[in-house]
Design an enzyme around this catalytic site. Sequence first.
Site, short mmCIF file in Angstrom:
data_model
loop_
_atom_site.label_atom_id
_atom_site.label_comp_id
_atom_site.label_asym_id
_atom_site.label_seq_id
_atom_site.Cartn_x
_atom_site.Cartn_y
_atom_site.Cartn_z
N GLY B 222 0.82 -1.20 0.00
CA GLY B 222 0.00 0.00 0.00
C GLY B 222 0.85 1.24 0.00
O GLY B 222 2.08 1.17 0.15
N CYS B 250 5.48 -5.74 1.63
CA CYS B 250 5.77 -4.33 1.44
C CYS B 250 5.26 -3.49 2.61
O CYS B 250 5.79 -3.62 3.71
CB CYS B 250 5.21 -3.85 0.09
N LEU B 251 4.21 -2.70 2.44
CA LEU B 251 3.66 -1.95 3.56
C LEU B 251 3.29 -2.94 4.67
O LEU B 251 3.44 -2.65 5.86
CB LEU B 251 2.42 -1.15 3.10
N GLN B 254 6.16 -3.51 6.84
CA GLN B 254 6.40 -2.38 7.75
C GLN B 254 5.38 -2.38 8.90
O GLN B 254 5.73 -2.16 10.06
CB GLN B 254 6.34 -1.06 6.98
N ASN B 292 8.83 -1.65 -4.59
CA ASN B 292 8.20 -0.35 -4.72
C ASN B 292 7.91 0.19 -3.34
O ASN B 292 6.83 0.01 -2.80
CB ASN B 292 6.92 -0.48 -5.55
N GLY B 294 9.02 3.48 -0.30
CA GLY B 294 9.79 4.65 0.10
C GLY B 294 10.21 4.53 1.55
O GLY B 294 11.27 5.01 1.95
N HIS B 334 8.16 -7.62 -3.40
CA HIS B 334 6.87 -8.11 -3.88
C HIS B 334 6.95 -9.51 -4.46
O HIS B 334 7.24 -9.67 -5.64
CB HIS B 334 6.32 -7.15 -4.94
N GLU B 336 4.61 -11.30 -5.25
CA GLU B 336 3.56 -11.46 -6.27
C GLU B 336 3.99 -10.83 -7.59
O GLU B 336 3.29 -10.97 -8.59
CB GLU B 336 2.24 -10.85 -5.77
#
Lengths: 1074, 361
Positions: B222, B250-251, B254, B292, B294, B334, B336
């Site tokens: 996300g 990813c998110l 975190q 992907n 930040g 990722h 996926e």
Amino acid sequence: MKKDVKKVVILGSGALKIGEAGEFDYSGSQAIKALKEEGVYTVLINPNIATVQTSEKLADKIYFLPVTPYFVEQVFKKEKPDGLLLAFGGQTALNCGVQLFEQGLLEKYNVEVLGTPVKSIIDTEDREIFAGKLAEIDVKTPKSIAVTSVNDALKAAEKIGYPIIVRAAYTLGGMGSGFCSGPEELKMRADNAFSYSGQILVEESLKGWKEVEYEVVRDAYNNCITVCNMENFDPLGIHTGESIVVAPSQTLSNSEYHKLRELAIKIVRHIGIVGECNVQYALDPYSEDYRVIEVNARLSRSSALASKATGYPLAFVAAKLGLGYGLHELKNSVTKVTSAFFEPALDYVVCKIPRWDLNKFTGVSRQIGSSMKSVGEIMAIGRTFEEVIQKGLRMVGQGMHGFVGNQPLKDKDVRTELTEPTDQRIFAIAEALEQGMSVDEIHELSRIDRWFLEKLKNITDLKNKLGEYQTLESLPDKLLIEAKKLGYSDFQIARTVLKTSNLKMEEGLLEVRAHRKSRNILPIVKQIDTMAGEFPAQINYLYMTYNGSTHDVEFEKDGLSVVVLGSGAYRIGSSVEFDWCSVNAVETVNEQGFRSVMINYNPETVSTDYDVCSRLFFDELTLERVLDIVDLEAPKGVVISMGGQIPNNLAMRLHRQNVPILGTSPEDIDRAENRQKFSSLLDELGIDQPRWNELTSIEDIYAFVDEVGFPVLVRPSYVLSGAAMNVVSNRDELQHFLELAANVSKQYPVVVSEFIEQAKEIEIDAVACNGEVIAYAISEHIEFAGVHSGDATIVFPPQKLYVETIRRVKRITRKIAAALNISGPFNMQLLAKDNDIKVIECNLRASRSFPFVSKVLKVNFIDIATRVMLGLPVEKPNKSLFELDYVGIKAPQFSFARLQKADPVLGVDMASTGEVGCIGDNIHDAVLQSMLSVGYRIPKKNVLISSGPLRDKIELLSAARMLMEKGYNLFATGGTHKFFQENGVETTLLHWPDEPEKSPNTMEYIRDKKLDLVVNIPKNLTKGELKNGYQIRRSSIDFNIPLITNARLASAFINAFCKMSMDDISIKSWDEYK
Amino acid sequence: MPEAREIKLVLEDGSVFVGKSFGCHKSVAGEVVFNTAMTGYPESLTDPSYKGQILVSTYPLIGNYGVPSKETENGIPKFYESDRIHISGLIVSDYSFEFSHWNAGHSLSEWLVQNEVPGIFDIDTRELTKLLRDKGPLLGKIVVEGEDVAFYNPDNDNLAAMVCTTEPQVYGNGKHKIVLVDTGAKYNILRCLLKRDTTVVRVPWDYDFTKDDYDGIMLSNGPGNPAVYTQTIENIKKALQGDKPIFGICLGNQLMGIAAGGSTHKLKYGHRAHNHPVRKVGTDTCYITSQNHGFVLDTDSLAKDWEPLFVNINDNTNEGIRHKSKPFFSTQFHPEASSGPTDTEFLFDEFIGLIEDYKNK
């Protein structure tokens, strides 16, 4: 984790040939550098003396010996290595490795193959095992049936359905392969393919599918990356070596790209590659269906291209992986901080275009297809497809100025050309677009993806817009910028806007340049950094583009850089030897405290390896681009004498633009290059030359010939068909040649020269400083004059020259060096007959034979020449050719087998694609080594001699006697048989091919492979003779029987193997010859 | 090639790049980021993680194969990562007005116009990338003549709430029931789960799933700053009390890290690429991954029950964590893919394996 290996043998690829060229000098050199970095002792076997890898600073030991199991075994015995690298020398090294394995020699000498195990190599090379292997992991290969007879081939084709493709197993670049649309064609093809291999494959045809390749690397930990993917512009059906190729792929979606990537990794893991591997796919243009068409378990032409395209040093990394390292344990050699385990991200596009030299051969088919014919390639880098294709087409260097702005195609039907492509297809697309043919229609005919065609159409569309303007002042900047972004050269703009006439092109393009500079429309320098800018990189690997606004690097402009112009695309007449010269010049420049700036665009070279020079511009060698770079660099000067004819031709043009040229002044170069000026100079100096004249009418030609007598050498400036030059020996031939082959007029004069028969040809390679000769090497040709020096077998030091001849040659050389005030390298060719010396050519640049004589004499002529050009003091080397206790021979490599239908005969135009140079204790030793290196075999028992003119019959008589005494069975054709009989040599008569009813017949003996050596000397140009002789020569090549077409060379070879056997050949490394 | 109107990119540091317009001709603002992938623009543009960002493609030739058809499967589009374009603007060097692909429905330009997203071509994207690399992500705005907008920092917003599903949705009918916590999930996470005999319940970012009946939890990718999603973190904390398998991407990595007591920080310029190397900690096994993000998890901040699972080989940043005893793991990259390399898709198999182990206990 490094393996414990101390001494490693590396197999090279031998002479350059079609399908196996300079890329293996590059990969081998990288492998050696990688091993040396690890402190491994390296032993290189490669008879290609002109390569960089066989230079003294690389391998610890070098053997200029044939890459065959016999010689490798001898080296094993002597060197006792513990490791072997066989993935860096192309198919030659790989095949040799497989044989060593099969003969148990690796086990016997306890030598470990580093990298991919031989077992895995065999799995990829035998197509049946290969298809089975891939089926185990559900990976699709083309429907294919392996057969061992023509009959079975026909049955297999019925099963699969025509059209089918025939492939021979274990061959270089698809030799013996081709498409067949019916049984008749298949029969012929299969017959031919069986002459190369005992097994052939009959496969489903995937003509029209996309062709995509992946370069995959795997380490011993099973970690895999794909370094690069590439897409062929030409659809399947055209060998990848014959295709225009782009990297990365342009028309694949993410899903297609990664599906094929995933499969490639799966395959490489299953096969068990350790190192580098190439996977080629066919991809259906209408779905995600695919087939794996080939896997190469070694470094390849594609991997060299991928290395240059991405900046990822594949061969270097592959060698390290062979030593046991993991990818993650190695660093990215560009960023130095990130890992070698990553996949390069490109922020540019590259385009590879093959270079063909088909016009050098008589009879060859110009169609391109599933077997490779090209002799070199170029790579263009830019940020739009239009930019790279236009740059690339200029780089190929066959008089084309890009995609548009060329002379119209000669005698070509555009539609035929699109469906049945030849080397001219891309220009047929240009013509089709100019004629208004739609992209859809071109696509239907050519099956080239519409995306590429649309991009090409952008170029043509812009040409039409540009054409609406007549002056640069009226041309909007916007349009001029757009033209540059689409890769237009100043030349193209001059031709399109200014409508400059051909005679004034130089002024036209300079006018465009001046205008462009005044409008601040300039190219931008960008780096190739493997990471698309994500990480900072101190990288000197650069290209130029108009699709950008800021430079990636800063220019010192301190006058301490020296620009060296490279050799461009490899071609017949200019190949790896000029790369060696360029690299050596760059090394001297570096050593002397200057910054070297290399310009070259040939992905097969070492000079385009960014660790060789201080700054590499992977870009064009045109006046425009060199001036662009000189403007940015403000160098001390430019070296134009190392890269062969391309840079040499720029000398005057750069000089006129006030570019400092290092070495001999361009005016003096011009005095040697210009036939008229040079001739007058020789007259002034009292140096003899063959009589010649430049003539503009048929009558004048006849008058001149009456004066000098036959034979004469005729060199037309405009060729209608056939060879550009020819020797004619009577009026009929002259008439025939002038009527059929050449155009004679004021605009297209013909140069006719006296041709001296049975003269020795002598070469001198030398370096002078301010007109004083510093170093020289005189060598002689085995063949009499009339064979192009690039095709001749050259002996150094000369073994059969009179001392007086040598003295006279030296005297002439000194006079010319002084008269032209030479500072740098130069080469001359001379004729000698009874101590009469005539000069036939003089080039004020490095020549093809510089690496050969430098390495045999062990005096680096290029190093000396470069010092001279840098204005540094030089000393005369204290070694001379008279002191050498050994003999070097440079022998040509021909690729006739690849060039279907070409007449394998030697003449005044060069036809060889490569060369070897071997050193022996005596001339026989050196002759044998070099002949075996270029693929000859010592015959077992049957030799056919068909010896042409009387003097060649006489020449061969003693050789024939020797063969007879040695117990060989001699066969001869009519005249030769009779002549030999009269002179006491027993031969069996074989009838000519045009008497098929008579037995025994030459053709039957060749087809049944009953002959071990064929000596066929072309007699004259009469039709019957040509036909018979041609058939014997051509079928010898097609049936893979060693063929010699020159009597002097045949004598030398026969002499050598009759006087000594294989066991007597010296197994000595370069440094052992003292 | 058609004539294109002028359009420019203005950055907060004052730099201006003038280019040509090929998308919706309007002004927008956002955070400017670059991606070094060479394929996959339809996937990237629809990736909800790009919410609020203006995307620069370092690969110069874009639009070549058009955009795919709108075909659906299991109630979601077959070729996209969400139902719409999420980036605020697209910046490329060379746009292909003509495209060619068997599966293309229309051109990238048409699609951008339909989604009202501007596109710029004909600027030096390498220069722009180097600027973003050296200065970090910059706020920027795409400006058309006569229509200025203010800079906008997406990090202050709850972006997940803007892109996620508004109410729970059920997909598939398999034997394992998985809750997909949608903080901006890419559809390929759904596809990867559905391929493996699952029923997926996709729930909004703040939905309390802890009382529902499920076999495993999938924490999605996300956009934005993880610290903003306090409710999600609370829910994860609760789930961590239990023993049911959790897989974060990813998110999701975190959020799981924060829920486990860790902290995050913003990278200088993020990881947005198809070529990032990761190593499985304690092994010599490495993978090429699609990334992907930040923000990144501070490995050192993890509680003692947790350990790093993957590490980035280039910059040693965290690429995944796992619980030392419970079936919880997550990756910063990722698995996926879509777009990007598929090397780590096997992690979905491992997740299903954990669920089966849990069920068999």
